[in-house]
Design an enzyme around this catalytic site. Structure first.
Site, PDB file in Angstrom:
ATOM      1  N   GLY A   8       0.823  -1.217   0.000  1.00  0.00           N
ATOM      2  CA  GLY A   8       0.000   0.000   0.000  1.00  0.00           C
ATOM      3  C   GLY A   8       0.848   1.254   0.000  1.00  0.00           C
ATOM      4  CB  THR A  10       0.574   3.805  -4.523  1.00  0.00           C
ATOM      5  OG1 THR A  10      -0.446   2.825  -4.268  1.00  0.00           O
ATOM      6  CG2 THR A  10       1.680   3.170  -5.338  1.00  0.00           C
ATOM      7  N   GLY A  11      -0.556   4.575  -1.354  1.00  0.00           N
ATOM      8  CA  GLY A  11      -1.708   5.204  -0.693  1.00  0.00           C
ATOM      9  C   GLY A  11      -1.284   6.340   0.226  1.00  0.00           C
ATOM     10  CD  GLN A  12      -4.355   9.798   4.391  1.00  0.00           C
ATOM     11  OE1 GLN A  12      -4.933  10.863   4.246  1.00  0.00           O
ATOM     12  NE2 GLN A  12      -4.765   8.896   5.262  1.00  0.00           N
ATOM     13  CG  ASP A  56      -2.394  -7.930  -6.503  1.00  0.00           C
ATOM     14  OD1 ASP A  56      -3.131  -8.288  -5.557  1.00  0.00           O
ATOM     15  OD2 ASP A  56      -2.780  -7.196  -7.423  1.00  0.00           O
ATOM     16  CG  LEU A  57      -1.804  -7.116  -0.263  1.00  0.00           C
ATOM     17  CD1 LEU A  57      -2.690  -6.035   0.346  1.00  0.00           C
ATOM     18  CD2 LEU A  57      -1.028  -7.852   0.831  1.00  0.00           C
ATOM     19  CG  LEU A  78       0.566   0.523   5.455  1.00  0.00           C
ATOM     20  CD1 LEU A  78       1.076   1.953   5.298  1.00  0.00           C
ATOM     21  CD2 LEU A  78       0.009   0.336   6.851  1.00  0.00           C
ATOM     22  CB  SER A 127     -10.283  -0.126   9.919  1.00  0.00           C
ATOM     23  OG  SER A 127     -11.305   0.825   9.803  1.00  0.00           O
ATOM     24  CD  GLU A 129     -16.731   1.257   8.383  1.00  0.00           C
ATOM     25  OE1 GLU A 129     -16.474   2.392   8.811  1.00  0.00           O
ATOM     26  OE2 GLU A 129     -17.832   0.950   7.894  1.00  0.00           O
ATOM     27  CE1 TYR A 151     -11.189  -1.063   4.448  1.00  0.00           C
ATOM     28  CE2 TYR A 151     -12.450  -0.233   6.315  1.00  0.00           C
ATOM     29  CZ  TYR A 151     -11.254  -0.370   5.651  1.00  0.00           C
ATOM     30  OH  TYR A 151     -10.108   0.174   6.190  1.00  0.00           O
ATOM     31  CG  HIS A 181      -5.383   7.940   9.653  1.00  0.00           C
ATOM     32  ND1 HIS A 181      -5.944   6.793  10.166  1.00  0.00           N
ATOM     33  CD2 HIS A 181      -4.545   7.546   8.674  1.00  0.00           C
ATOM     34  CE1 HIS A 181      -5.462   5.742   9.530  1.00  0.00           C
ATOM     35  NE2 HIS A 181      -4.612   6.170   8.605  1.00  0.00           N
TER      36      HIS A 181
HETATM   37  P1  NAP Z   1      -5.453   4.135   0.475  1.00  0.00           P
HETATM   38  O1  NAP Z   1      -4.943   5.520   0.289  1.00  0.00           O
HETATM   39  O2  NAP Z   1      -6.769   3.755  -0.116  1.00  0.00           O
HETATM   40  O3  NAP Z   1      -4.329   3.122  -0.050  1.00  0.00           O
HETATM   41  C1  NAP Z   1      -4.607   1.775  -0.251  1.00  0.00           C
HETATM   42  C2  NAP Z   1      -3.384   1.106  -0.812  1.00  0.00           C
HETATM   43  O4  NAP Z   1      -3.664  -0.284  -1.026  1.00  0.00           O
HETATM   44  C3  NAP Z   1      -2.929   1.667  -2.162  1.00  0.00           C
HETATM   45  O5  NAP Z   1      -1.535   1.790  -2.153  1.00  0.00           O
HETATM   46  C4  NAP Z   1      -3.346   0.587  -3.139  1.00  0.00           C
HETATM   47  O6  NAP Z   1      -2.518   0.513  -4.276  1.00  0.00           O
HETATM   48  C5  NAP Z   1      -3.123  -0.657  -2.272  1.00  0.00           C
HETATM   49  N1  NAP Z   1      -3.782  -1.836  -2.820  1.00  0.00           N
HETATM   50  C6  NAP Z   1      -5.064  -1.964  -3.242  1.00  0.00           C
HETATM   51  N2  NAP Z   1      -5.286  -3.199  -3.716  1.00  0.00           N
HETATM   52  C7  NAP Z   1      -4.115  -3.884  -3.589  1.00  0.00           C
HETATM   53  C8  NAP Z   1      -3.699  -5.203  -3.925  1.00  0.00           C
HETATM   54  N3  NAP Z   1      -4.541  -6.068  -4.501  1.00  0.00           N
HETATM   55  N4  NAP Z   1      -2.433  -5.552  -3.668  1.00  0.00           N
HETATM   56  C9  NAP Z   1      -1.574  -4.676  -3.096  1.00  0.00           C
HETATM   57  N5  NAP Z   1      -1.896  -3.411  -2.769  1.00  0.00           N
HETATM   58  C10 NAP Z   1      -3.165  -3.019  -3.014  1.00  0.00           C
HETATM   59  O7  NAP Z   1      -5.548   3.800   2.039  1.00  0.00           O
HETATM   60  P2  NAP Z   1      -4.908   4.569   3.291  1.00  0.00           P
HETATM   61  O8  NAP Z   1      -5.862   5.611   3.746  1.00  0.00           O
HETATM   62  O9  NAP Z   1      -3.499   4.911   3.002  1.00  0.00           O
HETATM   63  O10 NAP Z   1      -4.979   3.415   4.401  1.00  0.00           O
HETATM   64  C11 NAP Z   1      -3.912   2.490   4.563  1.00  0.00           C
HETATM   65  C12 NAP Z   1      -4.440   1.242   5.238  1.00  0.00           C
HETATM   66  O11 NAP Z   1      -5.010   1.577   6.495  1.00  0.00           O
HETATM   67  C13 NAP Z   1      -5.540   0.516   4.471  1.00  0.00           C
HETATM   68  O12 NAP Z   1      -5.402  -0.867   4.747  1.00  0.00           O
HETATM   69  C14 NAP Z   1      -6.819   1.034   5.102  1.00  0.00           C
HETATM   70  O13 NAP Z   1      -7.866   0.096   4.939  1.00  0.00           O
HETATM   71  C15 NAP Z   1      -6.368   1.160   6.537  1.00  0.00           C
HETATM   72  N6  NAP Z   1      -7.048   2.170   7.327  1.00  0.00           N
HETATM   73  C16 NAP Z   1      -7.143   3.448   6.900  1.00  0.00           C
HETATM   74  C17 NAP Z   1      -7.736   4.412   7.704  1.00  0.00           C
HETATM   75  C18 NAP Z   1      -7.831   5.849   7.276  1.00  0.00           C
HETATM   76  O14 NAP Z   1      -8.598   6.605   7.905  1.00  0.00           O
HETATM   77  N7  NAP Z   1      -7.066   6.282   6.286  1.00  0.00           N
HETATM   78  C19 NAP Z   1      -8.216   4.048   8.981  1.00  0.00           C
HETATM   79  C20 NAP Z   1      -8.072   2.723   9.401  1.00  0.00           C
HETATM   80  C21 NAP Z   1      -7.474   1.793   8.587  1.00  0.00           C
HETATM   81  P3  NAP Z   1      -2.921   1.089  -5.741  1.00  0.00           P
HETATM   82  O15 NAP Z   1      -2.335   2.445  -5.802  1.00  0.00           O
HETATM   83  O16 NAP Z   1      -2.268   0.139  -6.651  1.00  0.00           O
HETATM   84  O17 NAP Z   1      -4.422   1.091  -5.806  1.00  0.00           O
HETATM   85  O1  F7E Z   2     -16.946   8.493   5.159  1.00  0.00           O
HETATM   86  C1  F7E Z   2     -20.257  10.123   5.297  1.00  0.00           C
HETATM   87  C2  F7E Z   2     -20.215   8.616   5.190  1.00  0.00           C
HETATM   88  O2  F7E Z   2     -15.759   7.611   3.157  1.00  0.00           O
HETATM   89  C3  F7E Z   2     -17.067   9.126   6.418  1.00  0.00           C
HETATM   90  C4  F7E Z   2     -11.661   4.807   5.366  1.00  0.00           C
HETATM   91  O3  F7E Z   2     -10.350   5.318   5.427  1.00  0.00           O
HETATM   92  O4  F7E Z   2     -12.140   5.477   7.614  1.00  0.00           O
HETATM   93  C5  F7E Z   2     -12.569   5.605   6.276  1.00  0.00           C
HETATM   94  O5  F7E Z   2     -13.892   5.127   6.135  1.00  0.00           O
HETATM   95  C6  F7E Z   2     -18.528   9.441   6.699  1.00  0.00           C
HETATM   96  C7  F7E Z   2     -19.487   8.258   6.478  1.00  0.00           C
HETATM   97  O6  F7E Z   2     -14.742   7.358   5.492  1.00  0.00           O
HETATM   98  C8  F7E Z   2     -20.366  11.461   1.926  1.00  0.00           C
HETATM   99  O7  F7E Z   2     -21.547   8.084   5.108  1.00  0.00           O
HETATM  100  C9  F7E Z   2     -21.461  11.720   3.768  1.00  0.00           C
HETATM  101  O8  F7E Z   2     -20.396   8.214   7.545  1.00  0.00           O
HETATM  102  O9  F7E Z   2     -14.754   9.550   4.428  1.00  0.00           O
HETATM  103  P1  F7E Z   2     -15.512   8.284   4.463  1.00  0.00           P
HETATM  104  P2  F7E Z   2     -15.171   6.047   6.302  1.00  0.00           P
HETATM  105  O10 F7E Z   2     -16.308   5.356   5.684  1.00  0.00           O
HETATM  106  O11 F7E Z   2     -15.329   6.448   7.737  1.00  0.00           O
HETATM  107  C10 F7E Z   2     -12.121   4.140   8.134  1.00  0.00           C
HETATM  108  C11 F7E Z   2     -11.603   4.196   9.529  1.00  0.00           C
HETATM  109  C12 F7E Z   2     -11.401   3.205   7.248  1.00  0.00           C
HETATM  110  O12 F7E Z   2     -10.775   2.254   7.709  1.00  0.00           O
HETATM  111  C13 F7E Z   2     -11.646   3.340   5.785  1.00  0.00           C
HETATM  112  O13 F7E Z   2     -10.633   2.687   5.023  1.00  0.00           O
HETATM  113  O14 F7E Z   2     -18.953  10.464   5.790  1.00  0.00           O
HETATM  114  N1  F7E Z   2     -20.491  10.822   4.018  1.00  0.00           N
HETATM  115  N2  F7E Z   2     -21.413  12.125   2.503  1.00  0.00           N
HETATM  116  C14 F7E Z   2     -19.783  10.633   2.901  1.00  0.00           C
HETATM  117  N3  F7E Z   2     -18.724   9.852   2.627  1.00  0.00           N
HETATM  118  C15 F7E Z   2     -18.198   9.896   1.377  1.00  0.00           C
HETATM  119  N4  F7E Z   2     -17.109   9.155   1.085  1.00  0.00           N
HETATM  120  N5  F7E Z   2     -18.754  10.692   0.388  1.00  0.00           N
HETATM  121  C16 F7E Z   2     -19.834  11.478   0.611  1.00  0.00           C
HETATM  122  O15 F7E Z   2     -20.308  12.171  -0.283  1.00  0.00           O
END
Ligand code: NAP
Ligand code: F7E
Length: 326
Positions: A8, A10-12, A56-57, A78, A127, A129, A151, A181
């Site tokens: 991951g 390439t992700g945030q 790839d995962l 990630l 997460s 979630e 998810y 975050h």
């Molecule tokens: P993100 O920006 O959506 O990045 C997801 C990463 O996963 C990307 O680099 C993507 O690569 C990679 N990926 C997708 N499918 C894959 C596969 N089949 N094999 C290998 N890599 C793959 O997510 P993030 O916000 O940085 O979050 C990082 C991790 O923390 C994730 O596991 C997410 O579920 C978890 N998380 C995030 C949050 C949050 O609020 N941000 C909170 C709790 C947990 P490509 O560029 O190739 O698509």
């Molecule tokens: O939604 C509401 C939506 O998509 C937040 C991921 O990083 O955090 C993330 O998941 C809230 C929800 O994030 C729109 O219904 C309203 O209640 O920004 P979100 P998420 O679903 O909380 C968790 C911790 C992860 O692990 C996940 O990977 O916002 N909402 N209107 C909307 N959400 C989106 N996306 N778009 C709307 O237009």
């Protein structure tokens, strides 16, 4: 020099973590997927020190090859299909990557480590979630999981599998239960970035409407740069474990809109925001707020960026990005 492999990348979070580890003197490797990943260039530009490995995962042998070539001391998993709304549309793909992908990388690390399973330390991106229909407030490591999305279910599988590999094989496998975050690098599909981008465009006269779903959901939003430091701290502990990472403060989407529009001098955002059922979810997570007491006490981790600072950072970055024509 310690070395780390990040899926991951390439992700945030992958980008922030790579920068964090390079600054600490690590030899950093990343797994990148696809035959021509459009985000490869971004990684190469922002963190040129990183060495990328195709993988790839969903492909165990590709993970084995990445481990063989990188020889990491630490693995940060990630990679995931991370957009909750999308997970209903593609529940199987989400399960394949976000659930079974964790099994693949755990198994790859176990096989790679051989006789000393704890030799390679492992981090799983769990997460908030997973708490879904929350069973207590605030949520901590012991709170019953009740996921409300494919998810969330997939993350619960990965979380328990990580614990199972720790208990079954003695792996140094830790799970960070991270609450939402965000940052200027957040994907535009997530609500915070969707808002910050729209507010930037509205303030510059380039748009006049923002279409959203549920405005009443509440999240515990922190800054991604702070959260990757918590990941690293978990793997420096003598013993592996599970940690909630959160700010302990919760805000609604309406609160986010108040601060974001306030940043550009718009006090009343109602005329610009329209709700559309298309953005509502089949099952919503109404309110999340985390208790990060264990991370504070054991890891010495605390967030450094407030909600207001985070929102303003994102809006100002998007204004600069629009002005620069990005
Ligand atoms: P993100 O920006 O959506 O990045 C997801 C990463 O996963 C990307 O680099 C993507 O690569 C990679 N990926 C997708 N499918 C894959 C596969 N089949 N094999 C290998 N890599 C793959 O997510 P993030 O916000 O940085 O979050 C990082 C991790 O923390 C994730 O596991 C997410 O579920 C978890 N998380 C995030 C949050 C949050 O609020 N941000 C909170 C709790 C947990 P490509 O560029 O190739 O698509
Ligand atoms: O939604 C509401 C939506 O998509 C937040 C991921 O990083 O955090 C993330 O998941 C809230 C929800 O994030 C729109 O219904 C309203 O209640 O920004 P979100 P998420 O679903 O909380 C968790 C911790 C992860 O692990 C996940 O990977 O916002 N909402 N209107 C909307 N959400 C989106 N996306 N778009 C709307 O237009």
């Amino acid at each position: 020099m310690p070395s780390a492999l990040i899926t991951g990348i390439t992700g945030q979070d992958g980008l922030y973590l790579a920068e964090h580890l390079v600054a600490k003197g690590y030899d950093v490797h990343g797994v990148i997927r696809g035959q021509n990943n459009p985000r490869r260039e971004l990684v190469e530009r922002l963190v040129p020190e990183v060495r990328l490995h195709n993988g790839d995962l969903t492909d165990l042998s590709s993970l084995m090859r990445a481990l063989r070539d990188a020889e990491p001391d630490e693995v940060y998993n990630l990679g995931a299909v991370s957009f909750v709304a999308y997970s209903w549309e593609n529940a199987f793909v989400t399960s394949d990557v976000t659930a079974f992908g964790v099994l693949n990388i755990l198994e790859a690390v176990r096989l790679h480590a051989g006789d000393d399973p704890a030799a390679v330390r492992f981090y799983q991106a769990s997460s908030s979630e997973m708490f879904g229909k929350v069973q207590e407030v605030p949520q901590s490591e012991g709170t019953l999981l009740w996921p409300r999305s494919p998810y969330g279910v997939a993350k619960a599988y990965g979380h328990h599998m990580t614990i199972n590999y720790r208990e079954s094989y003695g792996m140094h496998a830790s799970s960070g239960i991270l609450f939402n975050h965000e940052s200027p690098r957040r994907g535009p599909e997530f609500v915070t970035r969707k808002i910050s981008q729209a507010v930037a465009r509205i303030s510059l006269g380039l748009a006049d409407e923002l279409v959203l779903g549920n405005l009443d959901a509440r999240r515990d939003w922190g800054f991604a740069g702070d959260y990757v430091d918590a990941m690293w701290r978990m793997l420096q502990q003598p013993e592996p474990g599970d940690y909630v990472v959160a700010t302990g403060r919760t805000h609604s989407i309406r609160d986010f809109l108040d601060v974001a529009f306030g940043c550009v001098g718009i006090a009343d955002w109602e005329p610009y925001v329209r709700q559309d059922p298309a953005f509502m979810r089949p099952a919503e997570v109404d309110e999340l707020v985390g208790d990060a007491g264990r991370a504070r006490e054991v890891l010495g981790w605390t967030p450094t960026i407030s909600f207001e600072e985070l929102v303003s950072m994102m809006v100002l970055a998007d204004i600069e990005a629009v002005k620069a024509g990005w």
